[in-house]
Design a protein around this motif. Sequence first.
Motif, PDB file in Angstrom:
ATOM      1  N   ASN A 154      -2.578   6.211  -3.252  1.00 32.57           N
ATOM      2  CA  ASN A 154      -3.298   7.478  -3.058  1.00 32.57           C
ATOM      3  C   ASN A 154      -3.046   8.416  -4.242  1.00 32.57           C
ATOM      4  OD1 ASN A 154      -0.707   8.398  -2.575  1.00 32.57           O
ATOM      5  ND2 ASN A 154      -1.089   9.108  -0.488  1.00 32.57           N
ATOM      6  N   SER A 155      -3.654   9.607  -4.202  1.00 33.74           N
ATOM      7  CA  SER A 155      -3.566  10.483  -5.381  1.00 33.74           C
ATOM      8  C   SER A 155      -2.140  10.982  -5.606  1.00 33.74           C
ATOM      9  CB  SER A 155      -4.541  11.655  -5.259  1.00 33.74           C
ATOM     10  OG  SER A 155      -4.167  12.499  -4.200  1.00 33.74           O
ATOM     11  N   SER A 156      -1.353  11.115  -4.540  1.00 28.86           N
ATOM     12  CA  SER A 156       0.051  11.506  -4.744  1.00 28.86           C
ATOM     13  C   SER A 156       0.807  10.387  -5.456  1.00 28.86           C
ATOM     14  CB  SER A 156       0.734  11.802  -3.403  1.00 28.86           C
ATOM     15  OG  SER A 156       0.089  12.853  -2.754  1.00 28.86           O
ATOM     16  N   LYS A 190       3.509  11.283 -13.661  1.00 27.46           N
ATOM     17  CA  LYS A 190       4.757  12.034 -13.898  1.00 27.46           C
ATOM     18  C   LYS A 190       5.768  11.156 -14.633  1.00 27.46           C
ATOM     19  CE  LYS A 190       6.147  15.566 -10.708  1.00 27.46           C
ATOM     20  NZ  LYS A 190       6.706  15.980  -9.455  1.00 27.46           N
ATOM     21  N   ILE A 196      -0.704   8.335  -7.630  1.00 25.01           N
ATOM     22  CA  ILE A 196      -1.175   8.441  -9.025  1.00 25.01           C
ATOM     23  C   ILE A 196      -0.342   9.515  -9.733  1.00 25.01           C
ATOM     24  CG2 ILE A 196      -3.119   9.169 -10.491  1.00 25.01           C
ATOM     25  CD1 ILE A 196      -5.007   7.944  -8.382  1.00 25.01           C
ATOM     26  N   ASN A 197      -0.105  10.621  -9.020  1.00 26.49           N
ATOM     27  CA  ASN A 197       0.696  11.714  -9.575  1.00 26.49           C
ATOM     28  C   ASN A 197       2.115  11.243  -9.932  1.00 26.49           C
ATOM     29  OD1 ASN A 197       1.183  14.521 -10.190  1.00 26.49           O
ATOM     30  ND2 ASN A 197       2.338  14.642  -8.289  1.00 26.49           N
ATOM     31  N   LEU A 223       0.761   5.073   0.549  1.00 22.72           N
ATOM     32  CA  LEU A 223      -0.003   6.224   1.063  1.00 22.72           C
ATOM     33  C   LEU A 223       0.957   7.316   1.503  1.00 22.72           C
ATOM     34  CD1 LEU A 223      -1.775   3.524   2.691  1.00 22.72           C
ATOM     35  CD2 LEU A 223      -3.279   5.461   2.606  1.00 22.72           C
ATOM     36  N   LEU A 224       1.958   7.596   0.682  1.00 25.12           N
ATOM     37  CA  LEU A 224       2.965   8.572   1.085  1.00 25.12           C
ATOM     38  C   LEU A 224       2.433   9.994   0.943  1.00 25.12           C
ATOM     39  CD1 LEU A 224       6.041   6.854  -0.580  1.00 25.12           C
ATOM     40  CD2 LEU A 224       5.198   6.608   1.745  1.00 25.12           C
ATOM     41  N   ASN A 225       3.128  10.927   1.617  1.00 27.12           N
ATOM     42  CA  ASN A 225       2.665  12.305   1.671  1.00 27.12           C
ATOM     43  C   ASN A 225       3.341  13.169   0.609  1.00 27.12           C
ATOM     44  OD1 ASN A 225       1.908  14.878   2.324  1.00 27.12           O
ATOM     45  ND2 ASN A 225       2.762  14.875   4.382  1.00 27.12           N
ATOM     46  N   GLY A 226       2.649  13.377  -0.500  1.00 25.71           N
ATOM     47  CA  GLY A 226       3.117  14.331  -1.510  1.00 25.71           C
ATOM     48  C   GLY A 226       4.258  13.833  -2.377  1.00 25.71           C
ATOM     49  N   ALA A 227       4.591  14.682  -3.376  1.00 29.09           N
ATOM     50  CA  ALA A 227       5.597  14.312  -4.378  1.00 29.09           C
ATOM     51  C   ALA A 227       6.967  14.048  -3.754  1.00 29.09           C
ATOM     52  CB  ALA A 227       5.687  15.423  -5.422  1.00 29.09           C
ATOM     53  N   LYS A 228       7.303  14.765  -2.694  1.00 31.28           N
ATOM     54  CA  LYS A 228       8.645  14.610  -2.092  1.00 31.28           C
ATOM     55  C   LYS A 228       8.854  13.190  -1.572  1.00 31.28           C
ATOM     56  CE  LYS A 228       9.784  19.355  -0.974  1.00 31.28           C
ATOM     57  NZ  LYS A 228       8.651  20.214  -0.618  1.00 31.28           N
ATOM     58  N   GLU A 229       7.848  12.641  -0.889  1.00 33.45           N
ATOM     59  CA  GLU A 229       8.015  11.286  -0.336  1.00 33.45           C
ATOM     60  C   GLU A 229       8.010  10.224  -1.431  1.00 33.45           C
ATOM     61  OE1 GLU A 229       5.611  10.247   3.049  1.00 33.45           O
ATOM     62  OE2 GLU A 229       6.411  11.898   4.245  1.00 33.45           O
ATOM     63  N   SER A 235       0.844  -1.208   0.000  1.00 40.59           N
ATOM     64  CA  SER A 235       0.000   0.000   0.000  1.00 40.59           C
ATOM     65  C   SER A 235       0.869   1.243   0.000  1.00 40.59           C
ATOM     66  CB  SER A 235      -0.877   0.025   1.256  1.00 40.59           C
ATOM     67  OG  SER A 235      -1.856  -0.965   1.175  1.00 40.59           O
ATOM     68  N   GLU A 252      -8.369  10.341   0.849  1.00 42.96           N
ATOM     69  CA  GLU A 252      -8.060  11.614   0.178  1.00 42.96           C
ATOM     70  C   GLU A 252      -8.621  12.796   0.976  1.00 42.96           C
ATOM     71  OE1 GLU A 252      -6.053  12.217  -2.369  1.00 42.96           O
ATOM     72  OE2 GLU A 252      -5.661  10.076  -2.426  1.00 42.96           O
ATOM     73  N   PHE A 309      -3.086  -0.562  -2.766  1.00 46.37           N
ATOM     74  CA  PHE A 309      -3.666   0.776  -2.620  1.00 46.37           C
ATOM     75  C   PHE A 309      -2.677   1.838  -3.087  1.00 46.37           C
ATOM     76  CE2 PHE A 309      -5.003   4.642  -0.479  1.00 46.37           C
ATOM     77  CZ  PHE A 309      -6.379   4.580  -0.636  1.00 46.37           C
ATOM     78  N   ASN A 325       5.101  19.961  -4.292  1.00 52.05           N
ATOM     79  CA  ASN A 325       4.782  18.768  -3.506  1.00 52.05           C
ATOM     80  C   ASN A 325       3.296  18.427  -3.594  1.00 52.05           C
ATOM     81  OD1 ASN A 325       5.693  16.707  -1.740  1.00 52.05           O
ATOM     82  ND2 ASN A 325       4.788  17.791   0.001  1.00 52.05           N
TER      83      ASN A 325
END
Lengths: 117, 198
Positions: A63-65, A72, A67-68, A26-32, A24, B81, A61, B154
């Motif tokens: 998350n949207s980050s 990318k 998917i991003n 579920l990392l936080n944002g593009a940086k992670e 799964s 989300e 699973f 980010n």
Amino acid sequence: MEIKTDKYNITYDLANATVTCKGSLLLNGAKEYEPILQLLNQAAEQQQPNSLTIDIRELKFLNSSGINMMTKFVINVSDIKSLELNLIVIAYKKIVWQEKLSKNLRRLMPTLLVKLE
Amino acid sequence: MTQIFGHFIEELPKQEEYLTIGFSPSSLSLKKRWKNNGLSADFIADYFKMFFISNQVDDEGMNNSILIDNLWNMVKYIANELLENAMKFQDQTIPITAKIEFSLYSDELIFCITNGLLEEKVKEFHVFINKLLSEETENLYFQMMRKNAKSDSNVSRLGLLSIMYDYSAKLGWKFEELQTTPPVMTVNTMVSIKLKPL
């Protein structure tokens, strides 16, 4: 090459030209997500002008980050770096989000081959 | 002052089942709070499976249904989300308990998340909401992906768009200024999904 935690496992098998994603994400944002994106970009550079397979069947699973991060990567391969690479995504047809993600990726890169099992 | 955007139902019809989870302002780091998002989203998806799906199918149908797994995943995705967004905005200086409420109807699921918002973030959020409501979702979604690919930001802004595009959900928002000292701005984000009978 491998990125392994207790929640997910991303493995790049150089010989089989395959990146396998499990668990799964579920990392936080593009940086992670940067280390995973770097692994994918490196695999793509190494495998051109042949094929690279991204296997997401065991990914439970995203998350949207996440998917991003995937979109990318695909845009980087097809539009930004214009690599000569046959990109293949393997997903399960029965898992709706995997099918949707694969189709969205193909829309960004029409030459991408989606294998739904 | 109250402002409403999109598909926001102020008085929800009486529901048979609902679940509310609250998150008090705390000094825990975002990194620690982040881990709770997935756990809470799992809990909401399990609750949905227990109270909604089990009412509609017998025990045998529960065991092998791919449809159930996909519905579970959809509920987890949307809840996660909404929680991620709320946690990004929820600041420990805002004395508001963020909460997510999940309501089950026979043909619809409604998520409503409430969180505090710093005054300086409100305008930017309004601009984004107007974009979501006025532009074609599909175009905006892929446009945003292409824009993100060339950016080091980010923030992806794909979460709400994916809920609208990939899950055909309706979204609405209510902004309220609470008459506290000092005044506090809250935003309620509502996601409605119509369900077909199983």
